[in-house]
Design a protein around this motif. Structure first.
Motif, PDB file in Angstrom:
ATOM      1  N   UNK A   1       0.825  -1.204   0.000  1.00 24.39           N
ATOM      2  CA  UNK A   1       0.000   0.000   0.000  1.00 24.39           C
ATOM      3  C   UNK A   1       0.863   1.260   0.000  1.00 24.39           C
ATOM      4  N   UNK A   2       1.907   1.233   0.823  1.00 21.63           N
ATOM      5  CA  UNK A   2       2.753   2.424   0.962  1.00 21.63           C
ATOM      6  C   UNK A   2       3.514   2.742  -0.320  1.00 21.63           C
ATOM      7  N   UNK A   3       3.835   1.736  -1.093  1.00 17.00           N
ATOM      8  CA  UNK A   3       4.671   1.937  -2.283  1.00 17.00           C
ATOM      9  C   UNK A   3       3.859   2.024  -3.574  1.00 17.00           C
ATOM     10  N   UNK A   4       2.536   2.223  -3.456  1.00 19.49           N
ATOM     11  CA  UNK A   4       1.723   2.458  -4.641  1.00 19.49           C
ATOM     12  C   UNK A   4       1.311   1.219  -5.386  1.00 19.49           C
ATOM     13  N   UNK A   5       1.309   0.073  -4.713  1.00 21.56           N
ATOM     14  CA  UNK A   5       0.968  -1.171  -5.398  1.00 21.56           C
ATOM     15  C   UNK A   5      -0.470  -1.249  -5.873  1.00 21.56           C
ATOM     16  N   UNK A   6      -1.345  -0.394  -5.338  1.00 23.72           N
ATOM     17  CA  UNK A   6      -2.737  -0.364  -5.795  1.00 23.72           C
ATOM     18  C   UNK A   6      -3.020   0.867  -6.647  1.00 23.72           C
ATOM     19  N   UNK A   7      -1.964   1.449  -7.199  1.00 32.13           N
ATOM     20  CA  UNK A   7      -2.149   2.544  -8.139  1.00 32.13           C
ATOM     21  C   UNK A   7      -2.281   3.916  -7.504  1.00 32.13           C
ATOM     22  N   UNK A   8      -2.071   4.020  -6.210  1.00 32.41           N
ATOM     23  CA  UNK A   8      -2.111   5.326  -5.542  1.00 32.41           C
ATOM     24  C   UNK A   8      -1.309   5.258  -4.249  1.00 32.41           C
ATOM     25  N   UNK A   9      -0.932   6.406  -3.763  1.00 29.95           N
ATOM     26  CA  UNK A   9      -0.224   6.458  -2.487  1.00 29.95           C
ATOM     27  C   UNK A   9      -1.230   6.516  -1.345  1.00 29.95           C
ATOM     28  N   UNK A  10      -0.942   5.775  -0.292  1.00 29.42           N
ATOM     29  CA  UNK A  10      -1.833   5.721   0.861  1.00 29.42           C
ATOM     30  C   UNK A  10      -1.226   6.491   2.034  1.00 29.42           C
ATOM     31  N   UNK A  11      -2.094   7.120   2.798  1.00 27.16           N
ATOM     32  CA  UNK A  11      -1.695   7.790   4.026  1.00 27.16           C
ATOM     33  C   UNK A  11      -2.186   6.975   5.218  1.00 27.16           C
ATOM     34  N   UNK A  12      -1.453   7.076   6.327  1.00 27.10           N
ATOM     35  CA  UNK A  12      -1.830   6.375   7.546  1.00 27.10           C
ATOM     36  C   UNK A  12      -2.760   7.249   8.382  1.00 27.10           C
ATOM     37  N   UNK A  13      -3.858   6.661   8.843  1.00 30.09           N
ATOM     38  CA  UNK A  13      -4.790   7.340   9.744  1.00 30.09           C
ATOM     39  C   UNK A  13      -5.193   6.348  10.819  1.00 30.09           C
ATOM     40  N   UNK A  14      -4.772   6.560  12.060  1.00 34.43           N
ATOM     41  CA  UNK A  14      -5.132   5.636  13.136  1.00 34.43           C
ATOM     42  C   UNK A  14      -5.461   6.433  14.387  1.00 34.43           C
ATOM     43  N   UNK A  15      -6.722   6.341  14.827  1.00 35.87           N
ATOM     44  CA  UNK A  15      -7.181   7.070  15.999  1.00 35.87           C
ATOM     45  C   UNK A  15      -7.010   6.235  17.261  1.00 35.87           C
ATOM     46  N   UNK A  16      -7.199   4.916  17.129  1.00 36.44           N
ATOM     47  CA  UNK A  16      -7.119   4.053  18.302  1.00 36.44           C
ATOM     48  C   UNK A  16      -8.452   3.935  19.018  1.00 36.44           C
ATOM     49  N   UNK A  17      -9.505   4.406  18.366  1.00 39.59           N
ATOM     50  CA  UNK A  17     -10.872   4.255  18.858  1.00 39.59           C
ATOM     51  C   UNK A  17     -11.641   3.559  17.736  1.00 39.59           C
ATOM     52  N   UNK A  18     -12.053   2.312  17.959  1.00 36.39           N
ATOM     53  CA  UNK A  18     -12.564   1.463  16.881  1.00 36.39           C
ATOM     54  C   UNK A  18     -13.699   2.109  16.105  1.00 36.39           C
ATOM     55  N   UNK A  19     -14.687   2.657  16.798  1.00 42.13           N
ATOM     56  CA  UNK A  19     -15.834   3.232  16.101  1.00 42.13           C
ATOM     57  C   UNK A  19     -15.405   4.399  15.218  1.00 42.13           C
ATOM     58  N   UNK A  20     -14.506   5.237  15.721  1.00 35.54           N
ATOM     59  CA  UNK A  20     -14.040   6.384  14.929  1.00 35.54           C
ATOM     60  C   UNK A  20     -13.250   5.922  13.709  1.00 35.54           C
ATOM     61  N   UNK A  21     -12.363   4.937  13.887  1.00 35.75           N
ATOM     62  CA  UNK A  21     -11.590   4.427  12.753  1.00 35.75           C
ATOM     63  C   UNK A  21     -12.498   3.756  11.727  1.00 35.75           C
ATOM     64  N   UNK A  22     -13.497   3.016  12.214  1.00 37.38           N
ATOM     65  CA  UNK A  22     -14.428   2.375  11.278  1.00 37.38           C
ATOM     66  C   UNK A  22     -15.280   3.418  10.548  1.00 37.38           C
ATOM     67  N   UNK A  23     -15.749   4.428  11.260  1.00 42.24           N
ATOM     68  CA  UNK A  23     -16.613   5.440  10.651  1.00 42.24           C
ATOM     69  C   UNK A  23     -15.882   6.169   9.524  1.00 42.24           C
ATOM     70  N   UNK A  24     -14.618   6.492   9.743  1.00 38.99           N
ATOM     71  CA  UNK A  24     -13.841   7.123   8.677  1.00 38.99           C
ATOM     72  C   UNK A  24     -13.703   6.176   7.483  1.00 38.99           C
ATOM     73  N   UNK A  25     -13.455   4.895   7.752  1.00 38.77           N
ATOM     74  CA  UNK A  25     -13.316   3.927   6.665  1.00 38.77           C
ATOM     75  C   UNK A  25     -14.623   3.789   5.894  1.00 38.77           C
ATOM     76  N   UNK A  26     -15.749   3.806   6.602  1.00 39.76           N
ATOM     77  CA  UNK A  26     -17.050   3.737   5.942  1.00 39.76           C
ATOM     78  C   UNK A  26     -17.255   4.923   5.006  1.00 39.76           C
ATOM     79  N   UNK A  27     -16.882   6.120   5.447  1.00 37.55           N
ATOM     80  CA  UNK A  27     -17.116   7.326   4.660  1.00 37.55           C
ATOM     81  C   UNK A  27     -16.066   7.543   3.571  1.00 37.55           C
ATOM     82  N   UNK A  28     -14.814   7.260   3.891  1.00 39.24           N
ATOM     83  CA  UNK A  28     -13.706   7.610   2.994  1.00 39.24           C
ATOM     84  C   UNK A  28     -13.109   6.414   2.260  1.00 39.24           C
ATOM     85  N   UNK A  29     -13.438   5.201   2.689  1.00 39.44           N
ATOM     86  CA  UNK A  29     -12.845   4.027   2.064  1.00 39.44           C
ATOM     87  C   UNK A  29     -11.461   3.745   2.619  1.00 39.44           C
ATOM     88  N   UNK A  30     -10.795   2.754   2.010  1.00 37.28           N
ATOM     89  CA  UNK A  30      -9.495   2.331   2.512  1.00 37.28           C
ATOM     90  C   UNK A  30      -9.628   1.040   3.284  1.00 37.28           C
TER      91      UNK A  30
END
Length: 334
Positions: free
Chosen positions: A232-261
């Protein structure tokens, strides 16, 4: 004045749609049951809003069944849900992260038709530093007596959930839920004290730009997870990925639901069976993810296909957009 739709109105509309489609009239039982969850959520939200002003921050002074230090708000949230849901005649049992055994009610199977499984306040250790926390819940239908006991009703596969959702307490308080007919989001309007429809038929993007995982544990993951993140970090899926980790499951899941990843909670050498709880964390979020077009697995198999063996069973948890999860399936993560 703009028209608004409250969560109760939304459920009633869905029940009317079901009547038109099937001819089966809804009883209103589920609406009454969900009102218990929303009432408890508003009680918890009020405590969180004033957390720095009243004595609800910090440790309670005891450990829960998981061996985790209970926070004062854990205890309050648990009591609020037990109280608000226990009064509903349709509830046969309540299963909480904070309680070693289910709370059961001696109700006739014809009346006590539902089991509610919940994590009353996920991520509560973040309260002291003003980070998002959440409530996660799952609703199961009680099996007919001839098909299984109450305990067997509690330990059903995740694909048998009749509803699941979460409440995210943050800058705004958001309720997201599904009954297997799409995912809907509601935002608490403090002016009227009601959850108002704000996101209709939520869909997870097919590919995102973020990965979310606690990389401090990377040395103890199976090698495949480290290779996957490097891809993911090296563009293997055709784009560069950024790291986002809150450490609160619901918040991390909610962002993934809205933004993907992708959000990952891999097994580690210390916790080879994973850390997240199957019944009241992984199953409800997996149900929501699938209803929104996403994918949720253990890394090798579908979360919702796991047959639970205990109410506090743990599991690895990988959830995200189709593109990222297809790539994960292709990686030998074990």
């Amino acid at each position: 004045m703009a028209m608004i739709t409250t969560v109760q109105q939304h459920i009633l509309q869905q029940q009317q749609d079901m009547l038109k489609a099937t001819g089966r009239e809804a009883t209103g039982t589920f609406s009454w049951l969900l009102s218990g969850i929303t009432l408890a959520a508003k009680m918890v939200e009020a405590k969180i809003r004033s957390a720095g002003l009243i004595d609800v921050l910090g440790a309670f002074g005891a450990e829960n069944v998981q061996g985790e230090q209970q926070q004062k708000l854990d205890v309050y949230a648990n009591q609020a849900l037990l109280h608000c849901l226990g009064l509903r005649d349709s509830v046969a049992a309540l299963v909480s992260e904070e309680d070693e055994e289910p709370v059961t009610f001696n109700r006739d199977p014809e009346t006590g038709k539902y089991i509610i499984v919940f994590d009353p306040l996920d991520g509560s250790s973040n309260i002291d530093v003003n980070v998002n926390v959440g409530t996660i819940f799952s609703v199961l239908r009680r099996l007919p007596p001839e098909h299984g006991t109450l305990e067997e009703s509690i330990l059903q596969h995740g694909f048998r959930q009749v509803a699941a959702g979460y409440v995210l307490y943050g800058p705004s308080t958001v309720l997201v839920y599904t009954t297997g007919n799409g995912v809907y989001g509601f935002t608490l309007d403090p002016a009227i004290g009601a959850f108002v429809l704000s996101n209709e038929r939520m869909q997870m993007p097919e590919q995102g730009s973020y990965y979310s995982v606690n990389e401090a544990n990377a040395a103890s993951w199976p090698e495949g997870y480290r290779a996957y993140l490097e891809m993911l970090r090296t563009g293997g899926l055709g784009r560069e990925y950024s790291s986002r980790y809150i450490g609160s499951l619901v918040a991390d899941f909610h962002r993934t639901l809205l933004k993907g990843g992708v959000f990952l909670y891999p097994p580690t050498s210390k916790q080879p069976k994973g850390k997240l709880r199957l019944l009241y964390e992984a199953n409800p979020l997996a149900f929501i993810a699938e209803q929104a077009g996403g994918v949720a697995t253990t890394g090798v198999g579908r979360i919702l296909d796991i047959k639970p063996e205990g109410i506090h069973q743990r599991t690895p948890f990988c959830v995200g957009s189709k593109r990222e999860m297809e790539a994960l399936r292709a990686e030998p993560v074990w």
